[in-house]
Design an enzyme around this catalytic site. Structure first.
Site, PDB file in Angstrom:
ATOM      1  N   GLU A  42       0.841  -1.192   0.000  1.00  0.00           N
ATOM      2  CA  GLU A  42       0.000   0.000   0.000  1.00  0.00           C
ATOM      3  C   GLU A  42       0.881   1.250   0.000  1.00  0.00           C
ATOM      4  O   GLU A  42       1.880   1.330   0.724  1.00  0.00           O
ATOM      5  CB  GLU A  42      -0.879  -0.013   1.254  1.00  0.00           C
ATOM      6  CG  GLU A  42      -1.811   1.162   1.395  1.00  0.00           C
ATOM      7  CD  GLU A  42      -2.685   1.076   2.638  1.00  0.00           C
ATOM      8  OE1 GLU A  42      -3.663   1.831   2.723  1.00  0.00           O
ATOM      9  OE2 GLU A  42      -2.391   0.242   3.539  1.00  0.00           O
ATOM     10  N   LYS A 129      -9.166   2.911  -2.730  1.00  0.00           N
ATOM     11  CA  LYS A 129      -9.640   2.442  -1.431  1.00  0.00           C
ATOM     12  C   LYS A 129     -11.001   3.046  -1.124  1.00  0.00           C
ATOM     13  O   LYS A 129     -11.171   4.266  -1.093  1.00  0.00           O
ATOM     14  CB  LYS A 129      -8.616   2.826  -0.362  1.00  0.00           C
ATOM     15  CG  LYS A 129      -8.763   2.116   0.956  1.00  0.00           C
ATOM     16  CD  LYS A 129      -7.560   2.431   1.850  1.00  0.00           C
ATOM     17  CE  LYS A 129      -7.572   1.636   3.135  1.00  0.00           C
ATOM     18  NZ  LYS A 129      -6.360   1.913   3.958  1.00  0.00           N
ATOM     19  N   CYS A 163      -5.758  -3.067   2.587  1.00  0.00           N
ATOM     20  CA  CYS A 163      -5.650  -2.926   4.043  1.00  0.00           C
ATOM     21  C   CYS A 163      -6.972  -3.265   4.732  1.00  0.00           C
ATOM     22  O   CYS A 163      -7.518  -4.342   4.546  1.00  0.00           O
ATOM     23  CB  CYS A 163      -5.109  -1.543   4.386  1.00  0.00           C
ATOM     24  SG  CYS A 163      -4.296  -1.456   6.014  1.00  0.00           S
TER      25      CYS A 163
END
Length: 307
Positions: A42, A129, A163
């Site tokens: 990430e 995200k 994540c």
């Protein structure tokens, strides 16, 4: 068999040129070792500013925090920028498919994005995200359902969940429904508990899981970059924990902590086929008469001009 690689390495925070150059070197190393797919952490290009508040608290901001944000923006990249072009060329030169974590700049907003790059076709997908975690929401915008992209590779269909999106059950279900066979999880979560999450995803989705996290020290950041909170690892801001897991939940490589490394594994999609004998979360183990999920994949825009 298809050889995959998970890259555990430190970013070069706020320096897109240097971070891209490091990515190019690592892609070459993956190819030299026979890797055909490389998954990066990430925010590998742009950086993950762990422990930094950007001078904010409820109801107040500081000028110094705004200057720090300006520096963060300067290290972000645009999808039509030269850094993406360099990644496409590295992918093509070495014949390696890529999942690359970046901080994307679009207009005046930043996104935590994972790029999907094909050696022949270039940038074929992206995932922004959907739900930045906690104070990430200060500096990152929210993605939408139009970026739940996948990428076809000789080893299977690749999808990316970033994540703590992996803690969103409906997000996982959507990716299983997209037929993801290689489930990539770039992350900044270096806690031991992350391994349990990754094994659960592998077993639940009956999919190969490739998770990549940075190992990065305080001195990788500029000397004047503020880390305002004492972190559990002290000067180790992230300690890795990258891992490769098969559809039965068995660990094929890793986890590795506290050092840069590239993890490799050879995967065979026949293992996924066999695993579905007794479980398919979106097929014969689903109960659509009781539970259903609707996914909005339309792009959302705050302003639309019509004529």
């Amino acid at each position: 068999m298809y050889k995959v690689a998970v890259v555990q390495a430190a970013s070069v925070p706020f320096d897109a040129d240097a971070a891209t150059a490091k990515a190019e070197r690592l892609i070459a190393e993956v190819a030299a070792n026979g890797g055909e797919l490389a998954v990066f952490p990430e925010a590998f290009i742009g950086g993950y500013p762990k422990g930094t508040s950007f001078g904010t608290a409820i109801g107040t901001r500081t000028d110094a925090g705004r200057v720090e944000y300006e520096r963060y923006v300067s290290g972000a990249i645009a999808l039509d920028g030269e850094e993406v072009g360099r990644l496409e060329r590295a992918s093509a030169e070495h014949g390696v498919h890529l999942v690359m974590g970046i901080i994307e700049r679009l207009g005046n907003t930043l996104y935590c994005t994972a790029l999907m790059i094909d050696p022949a076709a270039g940038l074929v997908g992206k995932h922004r995200k959907l739900m930045p975690t906690a104070t990430e929401r200060l500096v990152w915008g929210f993605g939408d359902g139009s970026t739940l992209d996948t990428m076809e590779t000789p080893g299977g269909r690749v999808g990316t969940v970033i994540c703590w999106e992996n803690y969103m059950p409906l997000m996982r279900q959507a990716m299983y429904a997209k037929g993801v066979q290689i489930y990539c999880a770039p992350t900044a979560d270096d806690r031991p508990t992350w391994q349990s999450t990754m094994q659960h995803v592998a077993i639940e989705g009956r999919t190969f899981v490739l998770s990549s996290c940075q190992v990065i020290m305080r001195d990788a950041f500029p000397a004047d970059h503020p880390v305002e909170y004492e972190l559990p690892g002290g000067d180790t801001l992230m300690r890795g924990g990258s891992v490769i897991i098969d559809p039965s939940g068995s660990v094929l490589a890793g986890p590795v902590f506290d050092e840069e490394a590239i993890l490799y594994a050879e995967i065979d999609q026949a293992a996924k086929v066999r695993s579905h004998l007794d479980f398919d979360a979106v097929g014969h183990y689903a109960r659509p008469d009781v539970f259903s999920l609707t996914v909005n994949t339309a792009p959302t825009e705050s302003v639309r001009f019509t004529s």
